[in-house]
Scaffold this motif. Structure first.
Motif, PDB file in Angstrom:
ATOM      1  N   ARG A 435     -76.802  -8.248  -5.837  1.00 12.47           N
ATOM      2  CA  ARG A 435     -75.740  -8.784  -6.696  1.00 12.47           C
ATOM      3  C   ARG A 435     -75.826 -10.307  -6.769  1.00 12.47           C
ATOM      4  O   ARG A 435     -76.261 -10.960  -5.821  1.00 12.47           O
ATOM      5  N   PRO A 438     -70.399 -14.894  -7.323  1.00  6.64           N
ATOM      6  CA  PRO A 438     -69.543 -15.258  -8.460  1.00  6.64           C
ATOM      7  C   PRO A 438     -69.888 -16.661  -8.977  1.00  6.64           C
ATOM      8  O   PRO A 438     -70.343 -17.509  -8.208  1.00  6.64           O
TER       9      PRO A 438
ATOM     10  N   TYR B  17     -61.840 -16.826  -8.912  1.00 10.56           N
ATOM     11  CA  TYR B  17     -61.330 -16.335 -10.200  1.00 10.56           C
ATOM     12  C   TYR B  17     -59.939 -16.890 -10.517  1.00 10.56           C
ATOM     13  O   TYR B  17     -58.986 -16.126 -10.705  1.00 10.56           O
ATOM     14  N   TYR B 211     -65.682  -3.507 -21.710  1.00 13.94           N
ATOM     15  CA  TYR B 211     -65.108  -4.136 -20.518  1.00 13.94           C
ATOM     16  C   TYR B 211     -64.797  -3.076 -19.453  1.00 13.94           C
ATOM     17  O   TYR B 211     -64.428  -1.954 -19.777  1.00 13.94           O
ATOM     18  N   LEU B 220     -64.142  -5.759  -8.997  1.00 20.99           N
ATOM     19  CA  LEU B 220     -64.766  -6.319 -10.197  1.00 20.99           C
ATOM     20  C   LEU B 220     -65.783  -7.416  -9.839  1.00 20.99           C
ATOM     21  O   LEU B 220     -66.793  -7.583 -10.514  1.00 20.99           O
ATOM     22  N   GLU B 224     -69.346  -7.186 -11.151  1.00 21.33           N
ATOM     23  CA  GLU B 224     -69.860  -8.311 -11.935  1.00 21.33           C
ATOM     24  C   GLU B 224     -71.167  -8.829 -11.345  1.00 21.33           C
ATOM     25  O   GLU B 224     -72.111  -9.151 -12.077  1.00 21.33           O
ATOM     26  N   ARG B 228     -74.462  -8.970 -13.610  1.00 22.10           N
ATOM     27  CA  ARG B 228     -75.172 -10.224 -13.892  1.00 22.10           C
ATOM     28  C   ARG B 228     -76.592 -10.175 -13.368  1.00 22.10           C
ATOM     29  O   ARG B 228     -77.521 -10.683 -13.993  1.00 22.10           O
ATOM     30  N   LYS B 235     -68.826  -6.370 -19.580  1.00 19.62           N
ATOM     31  CA  LYS B 235     -68.078  -7.448 -18.925  1.00 19.62           C
ATOM     32  C   LYS B 235     -66.952  -6.879 -18.057  1.00 19.62           C
ATOM     33  O   LYS B 235     -66.529  -5.744 -18.248  1.00 19.62           O
ATOM     34  N   ILE B 236     -66.468  -7.704 -17.146  1.00 20.11           N
ATOM     35  CA  ILE B 236     -65.340  -7.295 -16.312  1.00 20.11           C
ATOM     36  C   ILE B 236     -64.136  -8.165 -16.673  1.00 20.11           C
ATOM     37  O   ILE B 236     -64.290  -9.309 -17.098  1.00 20.11           O
TER      38      ILE B 236
END
Lengths: 455, 245
Positions: A435, A438, B17, B211, B220, B224, B228, B235-236
């Protein structure tokens, strides 16, 4: 990586095969859902089953004594084993006493737990497993990978190859009907030759002294009816108080296991055949001690339906052998830390704690809660790694202070933003193996809040 | 009725986020709630407890209680963190403050449906959306009926999304399978975790979702990360962002 994680990695290396395993068991889960939904009072039945089991475990000593008295009155011989060694010795003694050489056995996870087959083999006695799945893995010298579907990890082509080698079926043949027919002929001969037939026990009714065995293949009956000597092996937790309780469990067991309304055969064994002998061997092997552990005692309510294995997203994607304990899957993961000789300490961590296991459990064992509790207890017992305990201590220090937490968050965002990719994705970054990290935002929520609220 | 609500923004949302926190705050304010964000808050302690070190988390729990005492409700855009406070804060002394906090901590969706009883939300999100029902919110907080239980079908999440104009909710093959995040499970069992994530994503792709939404950003974040890495267009989006759109 933990032992389970390493085995899971190996299992997942062949992704199409892992998908096949996942989809096969998911299909069993959906069949279970349909069968359960067809019973209006399903949730009430689960509650009732849970209460009966709790009653039985709370009165275990009395019920076992009652069972022994009734069974003895019926003409069965009841024997007690404190551990696996004593159990194996008792079985060997019975076989020798009857001068038997040919022994057949229907499905019994207890005998797997005690390593009975291997013990008897050393003493020169080959036990033939008569459940088809069990026979397949016995031919292949493997452990069951599932408590209800022991050969679920194998494809029919592999079974065809094994049968070609062991039973002389046509090379390359993989038709299930053909292979099953060959197994039937082979097992028929074993049934007819057997002097001793062993079975596991699904339920032992204290009130009547009878044992109940559920199979789909009728192999328990074939064995018991043909052989003069029958031996039923049960753990102490198989006791239910009354005959009328039985219906609650037979309604739940097959539906939750395979989605059938009831197992094809539900056999009640009460007394020996004329000129025959009937033994019931009752085994502790750590169960009484387990019962004294308040947080974990309810795991002994398990009726071995395998429902939690089928629903577990981790089990479906790592396979039963990855657990390294005789009972794999969620239920095994809460039994192993107490009962496995190998320790099983990685197993409570082999779960995402999604809670699906607890929801399907027909006797309402709070499996995910016990997984959580084991994680805490293994740490307190210092059975987890030192490095991890130190890391958690540091994390606790950071998260209990605003300043330290803010600093760590800023450091994290800074690192993800400015460190070169090769440094950021070193093997140390386990998250980053499959992964991306973020995307770091310009500011944290807290910074935004302070800025926009003039604080 | 005016409620005095404490907003709890989980650590990973705060750090990575912020837009989810902002959407939550604005949504609540739009609905007339008086929201306070205690600035000294950190984390609910779940990463520690989940790893088996809840006793190391006790100081963190006490800090949390200190930050959030005295509110009518504490609301958080996370089912998992809400559950942590409600269910696992049992190892610290159960003072009146602690008991009140545990009883009045709400996940955002259930706060909207059960306390504010939101009906006729003004939001528009003209996209195909798959709902990932994160496990703790689903099976422990009971935000919706779970597929394993034979019970009346309901969903507080759909109840809210159905009020969003233009949204098309796609049905999945496995409506509540775990995504494989599982907190520290994601690094203790990296292979299984990633595989579960890939499978979850594939289910959404098969049904043409644009989504994936959830009431838990942690799931998420995991999905994500995989999306990616695999350079996929899916998308999330956190449910608060949809409800505030």
């Amino acid at each position: 990586m933990t032992a389970h994680a390493k085995c899971a990695k190996k299992f997942l290396a062949d992704e199409p095969r892992a998908d096949w395993h996942d989809e096969t068991l998911w299909l069993v889960r959906t069949k279970r859902d349909r069968a359960a939904a067809a019973v209006d009072e399903w949730e009430a039945l689960r509650e009732q089953a849970s209460q009966i089991k709790e009653e039985a475990l709370a009165n275990l000593n009395g019920l076992l004594k009652q069972f022994e008295a009734e069974a003895t009155k019926n003409g069965a011989k009841v024997l007690w084993a404190t551990d696996a060694e004593e159990f194996n010795r008792i079985i060997l003694d019975i076989i020798r006493q009857h001068k038997a050489m040919n022994v057949v056995k229907s499905k019994s996870m207890l005998t797997e737990e005690c390593g009975m087959n291997a013990f008897l083999l050393k003493a020169g006695i080959e036990v033939v497993d008569t459940d088809l799945g069990e026979r397949i893995i016995q031919f292949r010298h493997e452990m069951p990978s599932h408590i209800v579907l022991p050969a679920i990890h194998l494809k029919k082509e592999e079974i065809g190859a094994t049968f070609h080698e062991k039973l002389g079926t046509a090379a390359g043949a993989s038709d299930p009907v053909y292979l099953t027919h060959a197994a039937r002929l082979h097992l028929r001969r074993k049934f007819l030759a057997a002097e001793v037939a062993m079975t596991g026990v699904n339920f032992a009714v204290a009130e009547t002294g009878s044992v109940v065995v559920c199979t789909n293949e009728g192999n328990a009956d074939m064995g018991v009816q043909a052989a003069p000597v029958q031996i039923h092996c049960m753990g102490i937790e198989k006791i239910i108080p009354r005959q009328r309780d039985l219906g609650v469990f037979t309604r739940l067991l097959a539906r939750n296991a395979t989605g059938q309304a009831v197992t094809t055969y539900t056999s009640h064994y009460m007394r020996p055949k004329p000129q025959g002998a009937m033994y019931i061997v009752i085994v502790d092997n750590g169960r009484f001690k387990h019962l004294t552990q308040r947080s974990y005692a309810s795991s002994l309510k398990c009726i071995r339906c395998g429902g939690c294995l089928n629903t577990c997203p981790v089990f479906r994607r790592s396979g039963g052998h990855s657990y390294g304990y005789v009972i794999p899957g969620p239920i095994g993961s809460i039994l192993a830390p107490e009962r496995s000789r190998a320790g099983g300490i990685d197993l409570p961590f082999a779960s995402s704690l999604c809670g699906s296991c607890s929801n399907v459990c027909p006797v309402k064992i709070d499996i995910h809660e016990q997984l959580y509790r084991w994680r805490q207890d293994l740490t307190l017992q210092r059975r987890t790694s030192f490095v991890k305990r130190v890391a958690m201590c540091v994390a606790g220090f950071v998260l209990s202070s605003n300043a330290r937490y803010n600093f760590a968050g800023a450091l994290g965002r800074f690192a993800v933003k400015y460190l070169p990719r090769f440094l950021l994705y070193l093997p140390l970054n386990v998250w980053g193996k499959a992964r991306e990290l973020p995307v770091p935002p310009r500011e944290s929520f807290k910074q935004w809040y302070k800025r926009s609220h003039n604080q | 009725m005016r409620f005095h609500v404490g907003l709890f923004i989980p650590c990973y949302i705060d750090t990575f986020y912020p837009q989810v926190g902002i959407a939550t705050l604005r949504l609540l304010e739009r609905l007339g709630v008086e929201v306070v964000y205690p600035l000294k808050q950190t984390c609910c302690g779940q990463p520690l407890a989940n790893s088996g070190s809840e006793h190391e988390a006790a100081a963190c729990y006490r800090h949390f209680v200190d930050c959030f005492k005295g509110f009518d409700y504490v609301v958080t855009p996370s089912g998992s963190c809400a559950w942590q406070v409600k269910h696992h804060f049992d190892i610290i002394e159960q003072t009146d403050e602690v008991r009140h906090l545990r009883a009045t901590t709400y996940e955002l969706c259930e706060f909207l449906t059960d306390i504010l009883k939101v009906d006729g939300l003004k939001a528009r999100f003209p996209h195909r959306v798959g709902i990932h029902q994160s496990c703790h919110g689903l099976r422990l907080m009971k935000l919706a009926s779970a597929s394993e239980l034979i019970e009346r079908s309901y969903s507080k999440v759909r109840q809210l999304l159905n009020q969003v104009e233009g949204i098309e909710i796609v049905e999945l093959d496995r409506k509540d399978e775990c995504c494989g995040f599982g907190g520290t499970f994601s690094v203790v069992e990296p292979e299984v975790s990633a595989k579960m994530g890939r499978d979850r994503i594939a289910d959404h792709e098969r049904h043409g979702a644009e989504y994936i939404t959830s009431y838990d950003m942690s799931c998420l974040m995991h999905l994500e990360g995989i999306l990616r890495r695999q350079k996929k267009p899916l998308k999330i989006i956190h449910i608060a962002e949809i409800l505030n759109s």
